[in-house]
Design a protein around this motif. Structure first.
Motif, PDB file in Angstrom:
ATOM      1  N   PRO A  94       0.824  -1.208   0.000  1.00 20.06           N
ATOM      2  CA  PRO A  94       0.000   0.000   0.000  1.00 20.06           C
ATOM      3  C   PRO A  94       0.857   1.257   0.000  1.00 20.06           C
ATOM      4  N   ALA A  95       0.353   2.298  -0.634  1.00 21.14           N
ATOM      5  CA  ALA A  95       1.085   3.554  -0.692  1.00 21.14           C
ATOM      6  C   ALA A  95       1.298   4.113   0.709  1.00 21.14           C
ATOM      7  N   SER A  96       2.345   4.910   0.860  1.00 22.08           N
ATOM      8  CA  SER A  96       2.622   5.502   2.161  1.00 22.08           C
ATOM      9  C   SER A  96       1.445   6.381   2.598  1.00 22.08           C
ATOM     10  N   ARG A  97       1.244   6.461   3.870  1.00 26.47           N
ATOM     11  CA  ARG A  97       0.115   7.203   4.426  1.00 26.47           C
ATOM     12  C   ARG A  97       0.227   8.669   4.049  1.00 26.47           C
ATOM     13  N   PRO A  98      -0.809   9.266   3.440  1.00 27.26           N
ATOM     14  CA  PRO A  98      -0.728  10.679   3.063  1.00 27.26           C
ATOM     15  C   PRO A  98      -0.639  11.570   4.287  1.00 27.26           C
ATOM     16  N   VAL A  99       0.014  12.714   4.106  1.00 25.57           N
ATOM     17  CA  VAL A  99       0.226  13.610   5.244  1.00 25.57           C
ATOM     18  C   VAL A  99      -1.085  14.187   5.756  1.00 25.57           C
ATOM     19  N   ASP A 100      -2.073  14.288   4.879  1.00 28.41           N
ATOM     20  CA  ASP A 100      -3.363  14.845   5.287  1.00 28.41           C
ATOM     21  C   ASP A 100      -4.387  13.757   5.590  1.00 28.41           C
ATOM     22  N   ALA A 101      -3.918  12.543   5.950  1.00 31.62           N
ATOM     23  CA  ALA A 101      -4.828  11.426   6.175  1.00 31.62           C
ATOM     24  C   ALA A 101      -5.851  11.739   7.259  1.00 31.62           C
ATOM     25  N   ALA A 102      -5.432  12.480   8.288  1.00 31.46           N
ATOM     26  CA  ALA A 102      -6.348  12.776   9.392  1.00 31.46           C
ATOM     27  C   ALA A 102      -7.520  13.627   8.946  1.00 31.46           C
ATOM     28  N   ASP A 103      -7.368  14.332   7.816  1.00 32.60           N
ATOM     29  CA  ASP A 103      -8.432  15.209   7.318  1.00 32.60           C
ATOM     30  C   ASP A 103      -9.298  14.529   6.271  1.00 32.60           C
ATOM     31  N   ARG A 104      -9.021  13.270   5.971  1.00 31.62           N
ATOM     32  CA  ARG A 104      -9.746  12.580   4.910  1.00 31.62           C
ATOM     33  C   ARG A 104     -10.774  11.623   5.505  1.00 31.62           C
ATOM     34  N   LEU A 105     -11.671  11.180   4.644  1.00 30.20           N
ATOM     35  CA  LEU A 105     -12.707  10.228   5.048  1.00 30.20           C
ATOM     36  C   LEU A 105     -12.508   8.943   4.268  1.00 30.20           C
ATOM     37  N   TRP A 106     -12.368   7.834   4.984  1.00 26.23           N
ATOM     38  CA  TRP A 106     -12.211   6.531   4.361  1.00 26.23           C
ATOM     39  C   TRP A 106     -13.444   5.683   4.647  1.00 26.23           C
ATOM     40  N   ILE A 107     -13.675   4.711   3.780  1.00 23.17           N
ATOM     41  CA  ILE A 107     -14.828   3.821   3.920  1.00 23.17           C
ATOM     42  C   ILE A 107     -14.341   2.381   3.791  1.00 23.17           C
ATOM     43  N   VAL A 108     -14.841   1.510   4.667  1.00 23.50           N
ATOM     44  CA  VAL A 108     -14.440   0.104   4.638  1.00 23.50           C
ATOM     45  C   VAL A 108     -15.655  -0.783   4.431  1.00 23.50           C
ATOM     46  N   ASP A 109     -15.436  -1.887   3.758  1.00 20.84           N
ATOM     47  CA  ASP A 109     -16.477  -2.901   3.621  1.00 20.84           C
ATOM     48  C   ASP A 109     -15.803  -4.229   3.320  1.00 20.84           C
ATOM     49  N   GLY A 110     -16.478  -5.302   3.651  1.00 22.19           N
ATOM     50  CA  GLY A 110     -15.974  -6.632   3.347  1.00 22.19           C
ATOM     51  C   GLY A 110     -16.767  -7.246   2.208  1.00 22.19           C
ATOM     52  N   THR A 111     -16.105  -8.091   1.435  1.00 21.31           N
ATOM     53  CA  THR A 111     -16.784  -8.786   0.351  1.00 21.31           C
ATOM     54  C   THR A 111     -16.324 -10.241   0.349  1.00 21.31           C
ATOM     55  N   LEU A 112     -17.198 -11.114  -0.107  1.00 17.98           N
ATOM     56  CA  LEU A 112     -16.881 -12.542  -0.165  1.00 17.98           C
ATOM     57  C   LEU A 112     -16.381 -12.899  -1.561  1.00 17.98           C
ATOM     58  N   VAL A 113     -15.237 -13.555  -1.605  1.00 16.39           N
ATOM     59  CA  VAL A 113     -14.653 -13.998  -2.873  1.00 16.39           C
ATOM     60  C   VAL A 113     -14.639 -15.522  -2.881  1.00 16.39           C
ATOM     61  N   PRO A 114     -15.380 -16.169  -3.781  1.00 17.83           N
ATOM     62  CA  PRO A 114     -15.340 -17.637  -3.864  1.00 17.83           C
ATOM     63  C   PRO A 114     -13.937 -18.138  -4.174  1.00 17.83           C
ATOM     64  N   VAL A 115     -13.497 -19.148  -3.437  1.00 23.43           N
ATOM     65  CA  VAL A 115     -12.144 -19.685  -3.604  1.00 23.43           C
ATOM     66  C   VAL A 115     -12.209 -21.208  -3.693  1.00 23.43           C
ATOM     67  N   ARG A 116     -11.111 -21.787  -4.165  1.00 25.73           N
ATOM     68  CA  ARG A 116     -10.992 -23.242  -4.244  1.00 25.73           C
ATOM     69  C   ARG A 116     -10.102 -23.790  -3.124  1.00 25.73           C
ATOM     70  N   ASP A 117      -9.270 -22.919  -2.539  1.00 27.20           N
ATOM     71  CA  ASP A 117      -8.323 -23.344  -1.519  1.00 27.20           C
ATOM     72  C   ASP A 117      -9.039 -23.492  -0.176  1.00 27.20           C
TER      73      ASP A 117
END
Length: 256
Positions: A94-117
């Motif tokens: 992942p890219a280095s943390r931006p200097v203005d990260a504290a001023d930004r809004l991030w969104i997280v979500d999980g998704t299911l990926v079908p696998v064979r393993d």
């Protein structure tokens, strides 16, 4: 570029979803990370540009090695070796943390990926053997900020979040999540109690929350245009590399 890429350049946009300049940036990253070396044993029968194209087409179309091989005039074993060699190089950290990260809004979500393993996935609510992949995007740019290592698909999003490296990367950043992330420190919707309707101001907050959080669902939908994330046949760390590589190509296509 045409002198380096033996395949028709039209293939790049048709089969990878990247324009030529974006593909050149992808090729540059792979070359800088050692894609051309060390040269031990027999030389590759394809130049690096074509080998990167093989891997990108594989992630985009999820064709089997046997079907990909005739497109590039090589054997299925060569296609397999190319993908095994390049998959970690296509998935940068992942890219280095931006200097203005504290001023930004991030969104997280999980998704299911079908696998064979069977060591990576588990029987999940989508009635498939799947892995849970957590994705964080920037709310303004829609770029993928980070992804977590895949977890068994029968685990709740909140548990996968806590056990991943994502909380450390999100320190001092406002992160939105859905109701599955309650008690994780993220911004989640107000909960509706049985027999007690939400006040009007909390309903308005939830409506705004849904509108903003939908951006991560749209981003995940675009990631799954790369069909490797609809049925991953890779074993071991293959899914982790695939998620990161797809996120990288998604960011290249979106940023240009």
């Amino acid at each position: 570029m045409a002198g380096v890429l033996r395949a028709d350049p039209l293939w790049v946009e048709t089969f990878t979803g990247l324009r030529m300049k974006q593909f050149e940036r992808l090729l540059k990253v792979v070359r800088e990370r050692g894609g051309d070396g060390p040269r031990i044993g027999r030389p590759w029968c394809l130049p690096l540009a074509d080998r990167v194209l093989v891997a990108a087409v594989y992630y985009r179309t999820n064709l089997t090695m046997r079907r990909l091989a005739p497109l590039f005039g090589v054997s299925p074993a060569t296609v397999c070796r190319v993908i095994q060699r390049l998959r970690p190089l296509l998935a940068p950290e992942p890219a280095s943390r931006p200097v203005d990260a504290a001023d930004r809004l991030w969104i997280v979500d999980g998704t299911l990926v079908p696998v064979r393993d069977r060591k990576v996935g588990a029987s999940s609510r989508n009635y498939r053997f799947s892995a849970n992949v957590q994705v964080i995007i920037d709310a303004d740019t829609r770029l993928v900020v980070a992804t977590a290592s895949p977890a068994p698909g029968d685990r709740a999003d909140a548990h996968v979040w806590r056990d991943s490296c994502l909380p450390e990367q999100c320190q001092d950043v406002t992160v939105l999540g859905d109701g599955a992330y309650i008690n994780t420190g993220l911004v989640v919707p107000h909960r509706k109690r049985p027999g007690r309707p939400l006040p009007a101001d909390e309903e308005a907050d939830n409506a705004e929350h849904r509108q903003v959080r939908a951006r991560v669902e749209h981003a995940i939908g675009r990631l799954k245009n790369y069909k490797i994330l609809r049925d991953c046949r890779q074993h071991g760390g293959g899914l982790h590399h695939a998620v990161r590589a797809v996120a990288h190509m998604h960011n290249l296509a979106l940023a240009a």
